[in-house]
Design an enzyme around this catalytic site. Structure first.
Site, PDB file in Angstrom:
ATOM      1  N   GLY A 207      -2.690  -0.627  -4.656  1.00  0.00           N
ATOM      2  CA  GLY A 207      -2.106  -1.324  -5.810  1.00  0.00           C
ATOM      3  C   GLY A 207      -3.154  -2.105  -6.579  1.00  0.00           C
ATOM      4  O   GLY A 207      -4.339  -2.075  -6.262  1.00  0.00           O
ATOM      5  N   GLN A 208      -2.682  -2.812  -7.602  1.00  0.00           N
ATOM      6  CA  GLN A 208      -3.597  -3.589  -8.466  1.00  0.00           C
ATOM      7  C   GLN A 208      -4.345  -4.659  -7.699  1.00  0.00           C
ATOM      8  O   GLN A 208      -5.538  -4.831  -7.880  1.00  0.00           O
ATOM      9  CB  GLN A 208      -2.868  -4.405  -9.487  1.00  0.00           C
ATOM     10  CG  GLN A 208      -1.918  -3.995 -10.457  1.00  0.00           C
ATOM     11  CD  GLN A 208      -1.888  -5.168 -11.445  1.00  0.00           C
ATOM     12  OE1 GLN A 208      -2.811  -5.296 -12.249  1.00  0.00           O
ATOM     13  NE2 GLN A 208      -0.892  -6.018 -11.355  1.00  0.00           N
TER      14      GLN A 208
ATOM     15  N   ARG B 129      18.204 -10.464  -7.690  1.00  0.00           N
ATOM     16  CA  ARG B 129      17.281 -11.156  -6.793  1.00  0.00           C
ATOM     17  C   ARG B 129      17.664 -10.918  -5.320  1.00  0.00           C
ATOM     18  O   ARG B 129      16.818 -10.711  -4.451  1.00  0.00           O
ATOM     19  CB  ARG B 129      17.346 -12.648  -7.125  1.00  0.00           C
ATOM     20  CG  ARG B 129      16.319 -13.463  -6.437  1.00  0.00           C
ATOM     21  CD  ARG B 129      16.442 -14.928  -6.849  1.00  0.00           C
ATOM     22  NE  ARG B 129      15.703 -15.750  -5.919  1.00  0.00           N
ATOM     23  CZ  ARG B 129      14.393 -15.909  -5.960  1.00  0.00           C
ATOM     24  NH1 ARG B 129      13.675 -15.334  -6.900  1.00  0.00           N
ATOM     25  NH2 ARG B 129      13.780 -16.662  -5.063  1.00  0.00           N
TER      26      ARG B 129
ATOM     27  N   ASP C 114      -1.318 -20.623  -7.110  1.00  0.00           N
ATOM     28  CA  ASP C 114      -0.713 -21.768  -7.792  1.00  0.00           C
ATOM     29  C   ASP C 114      -1.658 -22.970  -7.731  1.00  0.00           C
ATOM     30  O   ASP C 114      -1.830 -23.694  -8.705  1.00  0.00           O
ATOM     31  CB  ASP C 114       0.629 -22.121  -7.127  1.00  0.00           C
ATOM     32  CG  ASP C 114       1.509 -20.892  -6.998  1.00  0.00           C
ATOM     33  OD1 ASP C 114       2.109 -20.489  -7.988  1.00  0.00           O
ATOM     34  OD2 ASP C 114       1.556 -20.313  -5.893  1.00  0.00           O
TER      35      ASP C 114
ATOM     36  N   HIS D  65       6.305 -20.165  -3.425  1.00  0.00           N
ATOM     37  CA  HIS D  65       5.532 -19.501  -4.482  1.00  0.00           C
ATOM     38  C   HIS D  65       6.533 -18.896  -5.464  1.00  0.00           C
ATOM     39  O   HIS D  65       6.910 -17.731  -5.373  1.00  0.00           O
ATOM     40  CB  HIS D  65       4.610 -18.420  -3.918  1.00  0.00           C
ATOM     41  CG  HIS D  65       4.060 -17.533  -5.016  1.00  0.00           C
ATOM     42  ND1 HIS D  65       3.183 -18.003  -5.962  1.00  0.00           N
ATOM     43  CD2 HIS D  65       4.322 -16.265  -5.361  1.00  0.00           C
ATOM     44  CE1 HIS D  65       2.923 -17.042  -6.825  1.00  0.00           C
ATOM     45  NE2 HIS D  65       3.598 -15.972  -6.490  1.00  0.00           N
TER      46      HIS D  65
HETATM   47  P1  NAX Z   1       1.310  -3.013  -7.289  1.00  0.00           P
HETATM   48  O1  NAX Z   1       2.672  -2.476  -7.566  1.00  0.00           O
HETATM   49  O2  NAX Z   1       0.173  -2.685  -8.207  1.00  0.00           O
HETATM   50  O3  NAX Z   1       0.849  -2.569  -5.824  1.00  0.00           O
HETATM   51  C1  NAX Z   1       1.667  -2.690  -4.720  1.00  0.00           C
HETATM   52  C2  NAX Z   1       1.287  -1.564  -3.799  1.00  0.00           C
HETATM   53  O4  NAX Z   1       2.003  -1.750  -2.594  1.00  0.00           O
HETATM   54  C3  NAX Z   1       1.653  -0.189  -4.330  1.00  0.00           C
HETATM   55  O5  NAX Z   1       0.512   0.645  -4.286  1.00  0.00           O
HETATM   56  C4  NAX Z   1       2.754   0.278  -3.394  1.00  0.00           C
HETATM   57  O6  NAX Z   1       2.709   1.677  -3.180  1.00  0.00           O
HETATM   58  C5  NAX Z   1       2.440  -0.492  -2.134  1.00  0.00           C
HETATM   59  N1  NAX Z   1       3.556  -0.727  -1.235  1.00  0.00           N
HETATM   60  C6  NAX Z   1       4.833  -1.031  -1.549  1.00  0.00           C
HETATM   61  N2  NAX Z   1       5.583  -1.135  -0.444  1.00  0.00           N
HETATM   62  C7  NAX Z   1       4.750  -0.917   0.601  1.00  0.00           C
HETATM   63  C8  NAX Z   1       4.933  -0.885   1.993  1.00  0.00           C
HETATM   64  N3  NAX Z   1       6.123  -1.081   2.541  1.00  0.00           N
HETATM   65  N4  NAX Z   1       3.853  -0.638   2.776  1.00  0.00           N
HETATM   66  C9  NAX Z   1       2.654  -0.418   2.228  1.00  0.00           C
HETATM   67  N5  NAX Z   1       2.427  -0.410   0.906  1.00  0.00           N
HETATM   68  C10 NAX Z   1       3.453  -0.674   0.099  1.00  0.00           C
HETATM   69  O7  NAX Z   1       1.498  -4.590  -7.137  1.00  0.00           O
HETATM   70  P2  NAX Z   1       0.388  -5.728  -7.154  1.00  0.00           P
HETATM   71  O8  NAX Z   1       0.156  -6.181  -8.540  1.00  0.00           O
HETATM   72  O9  NAX Z   1      -0.763  -5.290  -6.334  1.00  0.00           O
HETATM   73  O10 NAX Z   1       1.188  -6.914  -6.423  1.00  0.00           O
HETATM   74  C11 NAX Z   1       1.535  -6.831  -5.069  1.00  0.00           C
HETATM   75  C12 NAX Z   1       2.472  -7.947  -4.680  1.00  0.00           C
HETATM   76  O11 NAX Z   1       1.871  -9.227  -4.887  1.00  0.00           O
HETATM   77  C13 NAX Z   1       3.769  -7.994  -5.499  1.00  0.00           C
HETATM   78  O12 NAX Z   1       4.855  -8.228  -4.616  1.00  0.00           O
HETATM   79  C14 NAX Z   1       3.583  -9.189  -6.397  1.00  0.00           C
HETATM   80  O13 NAX Z   1       4.807  -9.752  -6.800  1.00  0.00           O
HETATM   81  C15 NAX Z   1       2.814 -10.098  -5.491  1.00  0.00           C
HETATM   82  N6  NAX Z   1       2.072 -11.219  -6.106  1.00  0.00           N
HETATM   83  C16 NAX Z   1       2.010 -12.382  -5.401  1.00  0.00           C
HETATM   84  C17 NAX Z   1       1.287 -13.463  -5.839  1.00  0.00           C
HETATM   85  C18 NAX Z   1       1.209 -14.716  -5.034  1.00  0.00           C
HETATM   86  O14 NAX Z   1       0.609 -15.685  -5.527  1.00  0.00           O
HETATM   87  N7  NAX Z   1       1.768 -14.820  -3.822  1.00  0.00           N
HETATM   88  C19 NAX Z   1       0.602 -13.427  -7.145  1.00  0.00           C
HETATM   89  C20 NAX Z   1       0.357 -12.063  -7.669  1.00  0.00           C
HETATM   90  C21 NAX Z   1       1.432 -11.056  -7.396  1.00  0.00           C
HETATM   91  O15 NAX Z   1       2.416 -11.174  -8.386  1.00  0.00           O
END
Ligand code: NAX
Length: 327
Positions: free
Chosen positions: A14-15, A100, A161, A189
């Site tokens: 992912g990103q 949600r 944060d 968060h």
């Molecule tokens: P992306 O959608 O770009 O990447 C997530 C990746 O996780 C994807 O490649 C997907 O295939 C994979 N994935 C999903 N379910 C999975 C599983 N069960 N096992 C293994 N891989 C799995 O998201 P990205 O921008 O990388 O963000 C990832 C997570 O971070 C999201 O839930 C997002 O909301 C969360 N964040 C949390 C933050 C924080 O401060 N705690 C801030 C940034 C971000 O928003």
């Protein structure tokens, strides 16, 4: 040369994964003398696995001297095998029309499985950081699903944060961001978190004395930090990734290598202090040394802060109630 440390990362293609892995392999998380083995988990779908293979090819092409090995898999028990550090980044994003409540339940399925896998195969001292949202409740679910591991092994990421709040304060006070200490971000968060600079200092002097502006605090500072994620999505068309990866690196680096007395914010299972019921994963100030964190205790909580801290707690309690039947 030191023995390699095994670092598991979920959602590796992912990103955030893309902004994270290269920095870990370059030694920015665990030290420039610490070899790492990356154990990368992605969904079983061919698209996700192909993307993961691509990222691994790029990691290879960097020829990082500290990258002692790599595993790519769709099996949590392979990814978490003997893991010393586990960054749980992958999570189910909110889809169109998804409530949600549904989001919580979809993620609960992921984090019960991953918690159980950590319980079964990870190092008994594994340091788990949950980044995937809802991060605090996902960390709670993983912790509850891993009864043989210590609850203190499970943390959620509030560091982004914290860093966002630091930068806003530095601009407002006209000071260098690196000179600010003793900042706290309490709670979840989410947009209810409470960045609290009442104890913050610059060069040992009170920052609160420099910015004694209750209106700015309530109507500008707190909402800016709370809505920063949304502002980035609006500007970039994508959610925070490099800053999130940076925060994850800072969180784990400090946990493993220590903060030398400096406060950082970590989401950790409550010990009951500050009126937070035991077990809830809540952002609090900690210091770290020798691989363990210690809460900063005994801070005075005024009426304004109590109300903010209770609001973010209420949200966490509601999230916990929403998944209670699964645990
Ligand atoms: P992306 O959608 O770009 O990447 C997530 C990746 O996780 C994807 O490649 C997907 O295939 C994979 N994935 C999903 N379910 C999975 C599983 N069960 N096992 C293994 N891989 C799995 O998201 P990205 O921008 O990388 O963000 C990832 C997570 O971070 C999201 O839930 C997002 O909301 C969360 N964040 C949390 C933050 C924080 O401060 N705690 C801030 C940034 C971000 O928003």
């Amino acid at each position: 040369m030191k023995q390699p440390v095994r670092v598991a990362v979920t959602g590796a293609a992912g990103q955030i994964g893309y902004a994270l892995l290269f920095r870990i392999a370059a030694g920015e998380m665990l030290g420039k003398d610490q070899p790492v083995i990356l154990q990368l988990l992605e969904l079983p779908m061919e698209k996700a696995q192909a993307a993961l293979r691509g990222v691994m090819m790029e990691l290879e092409d960097c020829a990082f001297p500290l990258l002692a090995g790599m595993v790519g898999t769709d099996d949590p028990e392979v990814a978490f095998k003997d893991a010393d550090v586990a960054l749980l980044v992958g999570a189910r994003p909110r889809g169109p029309g998804m409530e949600r409540k549904d989001l919580l339940l979809e993620n609960a399925k992921i984090f019960t499985v991953q918690g159980a896998a950590l319980n079964k195969v990870a190092s008994r001292d594994v340091k788990v950081l949950v980044v995937g949202n809802p991060a605090n409740t996902n960390a709670y679910i993983a912790m509850k699903s891993a009864p043989d591991l210590k609850p203190a092994n499970f943390t959620a990421m509030l560091r982004l944060d914290h860093n966002r709040a630091l930068s806003q304060l530095a601009v407002k006070a006209g000071v260098a961001v690196g000179d600010i200490e003793n900042l706290v971000v309490w709670g979840n968060h989410s947009s209810t978190m409470y960045p609290d600079y009442r104890f913050a200092t610059v060069g040992g002097a009170s920052l609160k004395d420099r910015i004694d502006d209750a209106d700015w605090n309530a109507n500008s500072f707190i909402p800016t930090v709370a809505k920063r994620g949304a502002a980035i999505i609006e500007a970039r068309g994508l959610s925070s990734a490099a800053s999130a990866a940076n925060a994850a690196i800072g969180h784990v680096r400090d946990w493993v290598l220590g903060t030398n007395g400096k406060w950082v914010t970590m989401g950790v299972p409550s010990d009951g202090s500050y009126g937070i019921p035991e077990g809830i994963i809540y952002g609090v100030p900690v210091t770290t040394a020798n691989g363990t964190y210690t809460r900063v205790q005994g801070l005075p909580i005024d009426e304004f802060s109590r109300a903010r801290m209770d609001k973010t707690l209420a949200e966490l309690e509601e999230e916990r109630a929403g998944v209670a039947h699964l645990l």
